[in-house]
Write an enzyme that holds these catalytic residues in place. Structure first.
Site, mmCIF file in Angstrom:
data_model
loop_
_atom_site.group_PDB
_atom_site.id
_atom_site.type_symbol
_atom_site.label_atom_id
_atom_site.label_comp_id
_atom_site.label_asym_id
_atom_site.label_seq_id
_atom_site.Cartn_x
_atom_site.Cartn_y
_atom_site.Cartn_z
ATOM 1 N N GLN A 180 -9.796 2.558 1.705
ATOM 2 C CA GLN A 180 -8.683 3.054 2.542
ATOM 3 C C GLN A 180 -9.214 4.086 3.544
ATOM 4 O O GLN A 180 -8.826 4.108 4.704
ATOM 5 C CB GLN A 180 -7.594 3.719 1.685
ATOM 6 C CG GLN A 180 -6.983 2.829 0.627
ATOM 7 C CD GLN A 180 -6.307 1.606 1.211
ATOM 8 O OE1 GLN A 180 -5.720 1.669 2.274
ATOM 9 N NE2 GLN A 180 -6.422 0.483 0.529
ATOM 10 N N TYR A 237 -6.675 -0.294 -7.240
ATOM 11 C CA TYR A 237 -6.203 -1.606 -6.736
ATOM 12 C C TYR A 237 -5.549 -1.473 -5.366
ATOM 13 O O TYR A 237 -5.410 -0.382 -4.843
ATOM 14 C CB TYR A 237 -5.332 -2.338 -7.753
ATOM 15 C CG TYR A 237 -4.017 -1.754 -8.236
ATOM 16 C CD1 TYR A 237 -3.343 -0.738 -7.583
ATOM 17 C CD2 TYR A 237 -3.424 -2.274 -9.389
ATOM 18 C CE1 TYR A 237 -2.134 -0.255 -8.051
ATOM 19 C CE2 TYR A 237 -2.213 -1.796 -9.869
ATOM 20 C CZ TYR A 237 -1.579 -0.788 -9.186
ATOM 21 O OH TYR A 237 -0.385 -0.313 -9.646
ATOM 22 N N GLU A 238 -5.246 -2.632 -4.793
ATOM 23 C CA GLU A 238 -4.660 -2.684 -3.442
ATOM 24 C C GLU A 238 -5.629 -2.073 -2.421
ATOM 25 O O GLU A 238 -5.215 -1.443 -1.449
ATOM 26 C CB GLU A 238 -3.324 -1.915 -3.467
ATOM 27 C CG GLU A 238 -2.298 -2.327 -2.454
ATOM 28 C CD GLU A 238 -1.996 -3.799 -2.416
ATOM 29 O OE1 GLU A 238 -1.683 -4.377 -3.476
ATOM 30 O OE2 GLU A 238 -2.071 -4.375 -1.317
ATOM 31 N N GLY A 239 -6.942 -2.281 -2.660
ATOM 32 C CA GLY A 239 -7.983 -1.680 -1.820
ATOM 33 C C GLY A 239 -8.331 -0.309 -2.357
ATOM 34 O O GLY A 239 -7.511 0.618 -2.290
ATOM 35 N N ARG A 285 0.835 -1.212 0.000
ATOM 36 C CA ARG A 285 0.000 0.000 0.000
ATOM 37 C C ARG A 285 0.861 1.251 0.000
ATOM 38 O O ARG A 285 0.541 2.227 -0.667
ATOM 39 C CB ARG A 285 -0.979 -0.023 1.172
ATOM 40 C CG ARG A 285 -2.106 -0.960 0.868
ATOM 41 C CD ARG A 285 -3.149 -1.071 1.921
ATOM 42 N NE ARG A 285 -4.184 -1.957 1.382
ATOM 43 C CZ ARG A 285 -5.166 -2.490 2.060
ATOM 44 N NH1 ARG A 285 -5.288 -2.236 3.341
ATOM 45 N NH2 ARG A 285 -6.038 -3.278 1.471
#
Ligand SMILES: Cc1cc2nc3c(=O)[nH]c(=O)nc-3n(C[C@H](O)[C@H](O)[C@H](O)COP(=O)(O)OP(=O)(O)OC[C@H]3O[C@@H](n4cnc5c(N)ncnc54)[C@H](O)[C@@H]3O)c2cc1C
Length: 592
Positions: free
Chosen positions: A448, A441-443, A297
């Protein structure tokens, strides 16, 4: 065609003068031997050369050509395999890997700068080593000694790459829904069956093996996120002596055709009873995956900065060369038919926004990286716990704020080019297409913001927040009178964030929609306030040297712009948060 030059001067300023990292390394035994200021400088210089000289030139051709899928095989664009080999042979993949297994043991503050460079050079390319480094971290932290010895050296060397297989067609944000099955076998391994989608680097021609980290469920696992386990699943089986055996039962069904990062293979992966090995204990897979995700992240946040930096470098050059109209204050380039557009207030506004956001983001991501280093390497349990708190609190901010601002800055960079910014050959539009995925992406960034507001703030009754706020207040109280111009608005910003945090904590007790309604604007208010802290730290380091050279004078001028023109955004964001959730639910679902 655009060129790229690593911003080494600013990186060195942040490491050596703002955060004085060499002092920190001297206190952390694992780093004292591994690195000092000169070694770090030499590494960064080398990284600047390889990223600018070898990787950046493939950015546009990679975008034009993209990846190709043919009968389960994926071909990366021309030049990628050779550039990847150069990168791997330089030791860059394992730069912050564990030296016990062949990594180079560099601190995250150094590898964060390298992440920025390689992502500025070529975001698609950067994803292959980035996923590998993240997978290595998870294996190193959670896998058995046997798995570590067998897999890590080859992965650090870049001979084998890594992938992260979470997402399924029906399960993205909500990983509790995943269905991939993992059946225990008599020999202690597992049979993995299921389909994963959107897997970055799931298949490609850069390495002889790909090590997939796959989330799946054991037959007796409880439903939801508490029933997920993590498995190491190699593309090609690895014999006990480390040599390669037969192909595992998995394949790449297709690749996605995307808006950007076209040279990064985004794969549908089919696991058809593939052999896998459990990492960590059963049903603890999400926690094991999160070790990787905290690092990833931050790295994704840095991708936002990287695109903004690349866009800025081109935009400054263009704004100096392109002549249009005269300056409002009268002609500047009297020998020319018009002035360069850099004289116009609006062009300066865009350039300064890019510069202030990029440099603030570089300082902030380095600050978070420093906390990761303390959490990993410190012998002092109190210092470790405090750094872990900061990492938990600030990781969602780093991921979402840097990437949201990355989109803003790349759009400014395109705007400065006028019509040429819309045309492919100038390179600015690619940066916008590439940076856009970093918000998803990556949440996704909305998630977040929920993580920050829900888990990290409300979930801790504001304790993690208070510790960070206290750090900023202590800095402000100790600051010299010379810094007052910057410290006063910083104090006002942190007082505003304290009040806002208290308000949301209070409202969340009675309104179930409060957290979701407040979260994105709250994260942005937090981000601008944290950047104000970073800018005040940078001013403190630059102030005494402002007459020494232009670099320090320009730091101060950029800080003044940040405090005058960007920090005030918090007051409009604060008003939105204060408005609460009510207006979001005035419309019935049928009225949309
Ligand atoms: C190019 C690319 C590369 C990728 N690489 C990988 C990879 O390597 N490995 C991997 O496992 N995955 C990967 N992904 C998948 C990626 O991580 C997911 O797309 C992302 O996490 C979002 O999941 P989703 O697409 O299912 O969206 P959804 O979960 O369906 O969400 C859709 C929207 O709803 C919002 N939303 C969902 N739930 C909530 C909630 N509770 N509250 C508020 N809003 C909500 C989201 O913020 C989002 O805006 C990749 C995706 C792409 C496009």
């Amino acid at each position: 065609m655009t060129t790229y030059k690593a911003p080494l001067r600013d990186m060195r300023f942040i490491l050596d003068e703002v955060f004085e990292v060499a002092k920190l390394w001297a206190e952390l035994p694992a780093l004292t031997e591994a690195v000092d200021a000169d070694t770090a400088a030499a590494i960064l210089e080398e990284a600047g050369k390889v990223t600018a000289g070898t990787i950046a030139p493939l950015n546009r051709s990679g975008d034009e050509e993209g990846c190709q899928w043919n009968n389960g095989m994926v071909t990366t664009p021309a030049g990628f395999p050779e550039a990847y080999r150069t990168y791997a042979e330089g030791g860059w993949v394992g730069i912050s890997g564990d030296p016990a297994y062949g990594g180079l043991g560099m601190p995250k503050v150094v590898s964060a700068q390298i992440d920025e460079m390689v992502n500025s050079a070529n975001l698609s390319f950067a994803l292959y080593p980035m996923l590998t480094a993240g997978a290595c971290l998870s294996i190193n932290t959670h896998a058995t000694e046997e798995l570590k010895r067998l897999y890590l050296p080859k992965m650090y060397a870049g001979d084998w790459s890594g992938s992260m297989c979470l997402t399924e067609p029906h399960a993205g944000t909500d990983l509790g829904l995943i269905r991939t099955k993992a059946e225990p076998q008599a020999d202690g391994s597992y049979r993995i069956t299921g389909t994963k989608i959107s897997i970055t680097g799931g298949e490609h021609d850069l390495t002889e093996n790909i090590i997939h980290l796959v989330l799946g469920r054991l037959p007796d696992a409880p439903a939801g996120p508490k029933g997920i386990s993590l498995f190491l699943v190699p593309k090609v089986m690895v014999n006990p002596d480390g040599t390669l055996g037969k192909r595992n039962s998995l394949s790449c069904g297709s690749i996605e055709h995307k808006m950007g990062i076209k040279a990064s293979a985004t794969c549908v992966m089919n696991f058809d009873g593939a052999t896998g090995y459990i990492i960590d204990t059963p049903n603890n897979g999400l926690a094991a995956m999160f070790t990787m995700m905290n690092y990833e992240r931050l790295a994704v946040g840095i991708q936002g900065l990287s695109c903004g930096e690349r866009s800025y470098q081109s935009a400054v050059k263009y704004a100096r060369e392109r002549i249009q109209s005269r300056a409002p204050s009268g002609p500047q380039a009297t020998d020319k038919a018009a002035d360069p557009i850099i004289v116009h207030p609006d062009v300066r506004r865009m350039l300064l926004t890019m510069k202030a956001v990029n440099e603030g983001g570089r300082a902030f991501s380095t600050y978070v990286a420093m906390q990761l280093d303390i959490a990993k390497f410190s012998d002092d349990p109190v210092a470790r716990r405090c750094a872990e708190e900061r990492v938990a609190l600030l990781t969602p901010v780093a991921k979402a704020f840097l990437t949201d601002l990355g989109l803003e800055t790349t759009v400014h960079g395109q705007q400065i080019f006028g019509g040429h910014g819309f045309v492919r050959e100038w390179g600015q539009e690619q940066l916008i297409r590439d940076v856009r995925i970093t918000q998803i992406y990556e949440g996704a960034n909305g998630i977040q913001a929920l993580d920050l507001m829900g888990r990290k703030i409300v979930g801790n009754s504001g304790v993690l927040y208070k510790h960070f706020s206290d750090e900023i207040k202590a800095f402000a109280n100790d600051a010299s009178a010379e810094l007052a111009e910057f410290v006063k608005p910083l104090q006002a910003a942190i007082a505003n964030l304290d009040d806002l945090t208290a308000l949301v904590l209070d409202r969340a007790r009675t309104d179930p929609n409060e957290i979701g309604a407040a979260s994105v604007e709250y994260l942005h208010t937090f981000g601008y306030t944290a950047y104000a802290y970073m800018w005040a730290l940078m001013v403190r380091a630059a102030l005494d040297r402002k007459n020494e050279d232009d670099f320090y004078a320009s730091k101060l001028a950029t800080a003044r712009f940040y405090f005058a023109r960007l920090l005030p955004r918090i007051y409009s964001l604060t008003a939105s948060v204060r408005a609460g959730s009510k207006s979001l639910f005035l419309l019935a679902e049928t009225q949309f």
